[in-house]
Motif scaffolding. Structure first.
Motif, PDB file in Angstrom:
ATOM      1  N   LYS A   1       3.274   0.631  29.157  1.00  0.00           N
ATOM      2  CA  LYS A   1       2.099   0.265  29.948  1.00  0.00           C
ATOM      3  C   LYS A   1       2.484   0.208  31.416  1.00  0.00           C
ATOM      4  O   LYS A   1       3.403  -0.515  31.804  1.00  0.00           O
ATOM      5  CB  LYS A   1       1.569  -1.098  29.496  1.00  0.00           C
ATOM      6  CG  LYS A   1       0.331  -1.534  30.265  1.00  0.00           C
ATOM      7  CD  LYS A   1      -0.186  -2.875  29.797  1.00  0.00           C
ATOM      8  CE  LYS A   1      -1.495  -3.188  30.516  1.00  0.00           C
ATOM      9  NZ  LYS A   1      -2.001  -4.514  30.154  1.00  0.00           N
ATOM     10  N   CYS A   2       1.783   0.995  32.224  1.00  0.00           N
ATOM     11  CA  CYS A   2       2.060   1.047  33.659  1.00  0.00           C
ATOM     12  C   CYS A   2       1.762  -0.306  34.300  1.00  0.00           C
ATOM     13  O   CYS A   2       0.677  -0.859  34.114  1.00  0.00           O
ATOM     14  CB  CYS A   2       1.220   2.145  34.303  1.00  0.00           C
ATOM     15  SG  CYS A   2       1.386   2.184  36.085  1.00  0.00           S
ATOM     16  N   SER A   3       2.713  -0.813  35.080  1.00  0.00           N
ATOM     17  CA  SER A   3       2.482  -2.087  35.775  1.00  0.00           C
ATOM     18  C   SER A   3       1.624  -1.892  37.012  1.00  0.00           C
ATOM     19  O   SER A   3       1.065  -2.847  37.541  1.00  0.00           O
ATOM     20  CB  SER A   3       3.820  -2.706  36.203  1.00  0.00           C
ATOM     21  OG  SER A   3       4.649  -2.899  35.081  1.00  0.00           O
ATOM     22  N   GLY A   4       1.512  -0.636  37.469  1.00  0.00           N
ATOM     23  CA  GLY A   4       0.710  -0.365  38.661  1.00  0.00           C
ATOM     24  C   GLY A   4      -0.773  -0.312  38.349  1.00  0.00           C
ATOM     25  O   GLY A   4      -1.577  -1.036  38.939  1.00  0.00           O
ATOM     26  N   CYS A   5      -1.155   0.531  37.381  1.00  0.00           N
ATOM     27  CA  CYS A   5      -2.580   0.750  37.124  1.00  0.00           C
ATOM     28  C   CYS A   5      -3.003   0.298  35.729  1.00  0.00           C
ATOM     29  O   CYS A   5      -4.194   0.325  35.413  1.00  0.00           O
ATOM     30  CB  CYS A   5      -2.940   2.214  37.327  1.00  0.00           C
ATOM     31  SG  CYS A   5      -2.254   3.314  36.060  1.00  0.00           S
ATOM     32  N   GLY A   6      -2.049  -0.070  34.891  1.00  0.00           N
ATOM     33  CA  GLY A   6      -2.396  -0.586  33.575  1.00  0.00           C
ATOM     34  C   GLY A   6      -2.585   0.467  32.498  1.00  0.00           C
ATOM     35  O   GLY A   6      -2.838   0.135  31.343  1.00  0.00           O
TER      36      GLY A   6
ATOM     37  N   ALA B   1       7.784   7.762  34.790  1.00  0.00           N
ATOM     38  CA  ALA B   1       6.749   7.508  35.802  1.00  0.00           C
ATOM     39  C   ALA B   1       5.363   7.585  35.177  1.00  0.00           C
ATOM     40  O   ALA B   1       5.140   8.299  34.212  1.00  0.00           O
ATOM     41  CB  ALA B   1       6.856   8.527  36.933  1.00  0.00           C
ATOM     42  N   CYS B   2       4.430   6.854  35.778  1.00  0.00           N
ATOM     43  CA  CYS B   2       3.043   6.888  35.317  1.00  0.00           C
ATOM     44  C   CYS B   2       2.396   8.193  35.767  1.00  0.00           C
ATOM     45  O   CYS B   2       2.394   8.502  36.960  1.00  0.00           O
ATOM     46  CB  CYS B   2       2.281   5.706  35.898  1.00  0.00           C
ATOM     47  SG  CYS B   2       0.519   5.780  35.531  1.00  0.00           S
ATOM     48  N   PRO B   3       1.836   8.985  34.835  1.00  0.00           N
ATOM     49  CA  PRO B   3       1.192  10.239  35.253  1.00  0.00           C
ATOM     50  C   PRO B   3      -0.095  10.003  36.050  1.00  0.00           C
ATOM     51  O   PRO B   3      -0.586  10.907  36.697  1.00  0.00           O
ATOM     52  CB  PRO B   3       0.903  10.956  33.931  1.00  0.00           C
ATOM     53  CG  PRO B   3       0.974   9.911  32.877  1.00  0.00           C
ATOM     54  CD  PRO B   3       1.831   8.788  33.391  1.00  0.00           C
ATOM     55  N   HIS B   4      -0.645   8.776  36.015  1.00  0.00           N
ATOM     56  CA  HIS B   4      -1.900   8.511  36.729  1.00  0.00           C
ATOM     57  C   HIS B   4      -1.637   8.053  38.163  1.00  0.00           C
ATOM     58  O   HIS B   4      -2.229   8.577  39.094  1.00  0.00           O
ATOM     59  CB  HIS B   4      -2.724   7.456  35.986  1.00  0.00           C
ATOM     60  CG  HIS B   4      -3.076   7.891  34.604  1.00  0.00           C
ATOM     61  ND1 HIS B   4      -4.176   8.683  34.329  1.00  0.00           N
ATOM     62  CD2 HIS B   4      -2.458   7.697  33.422  1.00  0.00           C
ATOM     63  CE1 HIS B   4      -4.218   8.943  33.035  1.00  0.00           C
ATOM     64  NE2 HIS B   4      -3.191   8.357  32.459  1.00  0.00           N
ATOM     65  N   CYS B   5      -0.740   7.044  38.338  1.00  0.00           N
ATOM     66  CA  CYS B   5      -0.546   6.498  39.690  1.00  0.00           C
ATOM     67  C   CYS B   5       0.889   6.683  40.184  1.00  0.00           C
ATOM     68  O   CYS B   5       1.203   6.292  41.308  1.00  0.00           O
ATOM     69  CB  CYS B   5      -0.936   5.020  39.725  1.00  0.00           C
ATOM     70  SG  CYS B   5       0.286   3.929  38.958  1.00  0.00           S
ATOM     71  N   HIS B   6       1.754   7.278  39.351  1.00  0.00           N
ATOM     72  CA  HIS B   6       3.131   7.619  39.736  1.00  0.00           C
ATOM     73  C   HIS B   6       4.034   6.396  39.906  1.00  0.00           C
ATOM     74  O   HIS B   6       5.142   6.519  40.415  1.00  0.00           O
ATOM     75  CB  HIS B   6       3.185   8.501  40.983  1.00  0.00           C
ATOM     76  CG  HIS B   6       2.349   9.742  40.846  1.00  0.00           C
ATOM     77  ND1 HIS B   6       1.738  10.366  41.897  1.00  0.00           N
ATOM     78  CD2 HIS B   6       1.994  10.462  39.754  1.00  0.00           C
ATOM     79  CE1 HIS B   6       1.050  11.409  41.468  1.00  0.00           C
ATOM     80  NE2 HIS B   6       1.194  11.481  40.162  1.00  0.00           N
TER      81      HIS B   6
HETATM   82 ZN    ZN Z   1      -0.072   3.784  36.673  1.00  0.00          ZN
END
Ligand code: ZN
Length: 319
Positions: free
Chosen positions: A216-221, A230-235
């Motif tokens: 689970k991305c800590s940046g965008c969830g 890395a998160c493919p949505h917000c990197h």
């Molecule tokens: Zn993200």
């Protein structure tokens, strides 16, 4: 079984020799086959399927997508495996010595011109290199490089391809000590192991505890699977995990017939499962023969102990 160094010496004798018989495409370049390939690949350029669009670009007829060059010459699918005539003996050498794993590592293609509707492609293939034994994340193995030269019906070159595969022994180094004392009861081939890396170790540690963890991305969830840095949505590189509930539906599936690896039962259903959290994963089924598979069916997570201490997540029909 061959000694490894003997095997290497034997394999090296193939370098510079024909890798397989010269092959001519069974069909000339034709629009119906191109159309289906384009649909599968998401290719929408009209010069591949429409005569007027091709003419507007200066071609006499629709052209083949360059990446289809090799497709025209592919061997016929056979449920029992390749015809003897289509075999690649240098690769069979490794199969017979227990290097049953195969993974393509490099494909490089060069194109001299577009193939046009009606062209008939042929190839010749030469073994270019066989590497010394290498230790890889998948197991020990040898890289085998084959060079293909493609020509048209007039014998004129149209392109070439470098194709490199790793022929490997499924990883013995990570296998736990066999639980059985009797040598005769040991499997001749261990079940293939995942390549555990810095990025996916958390996932396999969770599986060993019978927990299916989703990144689970800590940046965008956003949730993601398979694991990645890395998160493919917000990197964002920051992440945490959530534990899957285990409730899922069957999103899609294939049934494997070939190639047949030891330790698996065939036909082998392979599931693409959608977890209720929204991510999809590839997994095995339990009590799910091919004729019971139905897209959309409800599934429950379970774990299969392949060997003592080595678990894999799997899904069974929901009760
Ligand atoms: Zn993200």
């Amino acid at each position: 079984m061959n000694d490894v160094s003997d095997l290497y010496t034997q394999a090296r004798t193939w370098v510079g020799k024909q890798a397989t018989r010269p092959t001519t495409a069974r069909d000339p370049v034709n629009v119906p086959m191109v159309r289906r390939w384009c649909e599968a690949m998401g290719e929408t350029n009209p010069i591949f399927v429409d005569a007027d669009a091709a003419r507007a670009e200066g071609f006499a007829a629709p052209v083949s997508p360059p990446a289809m060059m090799e497709v025209w010459t592919m061997a016929q699918y056979r449920p029992g495996g390749r015809l003897k005539d289509d075999s690649i003996p240098v690769l069979e050498l490794f199969d017979n010595a227990g290097y049953t794993g195969v993974v393509a590592t490099n494909i490089e293609q060069e194109y001299d011109r577009y193939l046009v509707e009606g062209d008939t492609v042929s190839f010749t293939a030469v073994v270019d290199d066989v590497s010394e034994e290498k230790r890889t994340g998948l197991g020990i193995g040898h890289f085998v490089t084959i060079r293909y030269e493609f020509t048209d019906q007039n014998g004129e070159p149209v392109g070439r391809m470098l194709f490199r595969v790793l022929k490997f022994k499924p990883n013995l180094a990570q296998a736990p000590a066999p639980a059985v004392a009797d040598d005769a009861a040991k499997p001749a081939f261990p079940h293939p192991r995942p390549a555990i890396t810095h990025d996916n170790a958390f996932y396999w540690e969770g599986i060993a505890r019978r927990e299916l963890l989703i990144q689970k991305c800590s940046g965008c969830g956003e949730l993601r699977h398979p694991p990645g840095p890395a998160c493919p949505h917000c990197h964002s590189l920051e992440w945490d995990t959530v534990q899957a509930s285990g409730k899922a539906t069957l999103y899609s599936h294939v049934v494997m017939h070939q190639p047949r690896l030891p330790t698996f039962d065939y036909p082998l259903p392979v599931l693409l499962v959608e977890l209720e959290e929204g991510v999809r994963m590839v997994a095995n089924g339990i009590d799910l023969p091919a004729d019971k598979l139905a897209i959309g069916m409800k599934l429950d997570l379970d774990f299969v102990e392949i060997e003592p201490g080595y678990l894999l997540p799997a899904f069974r029909p929901s009760r």
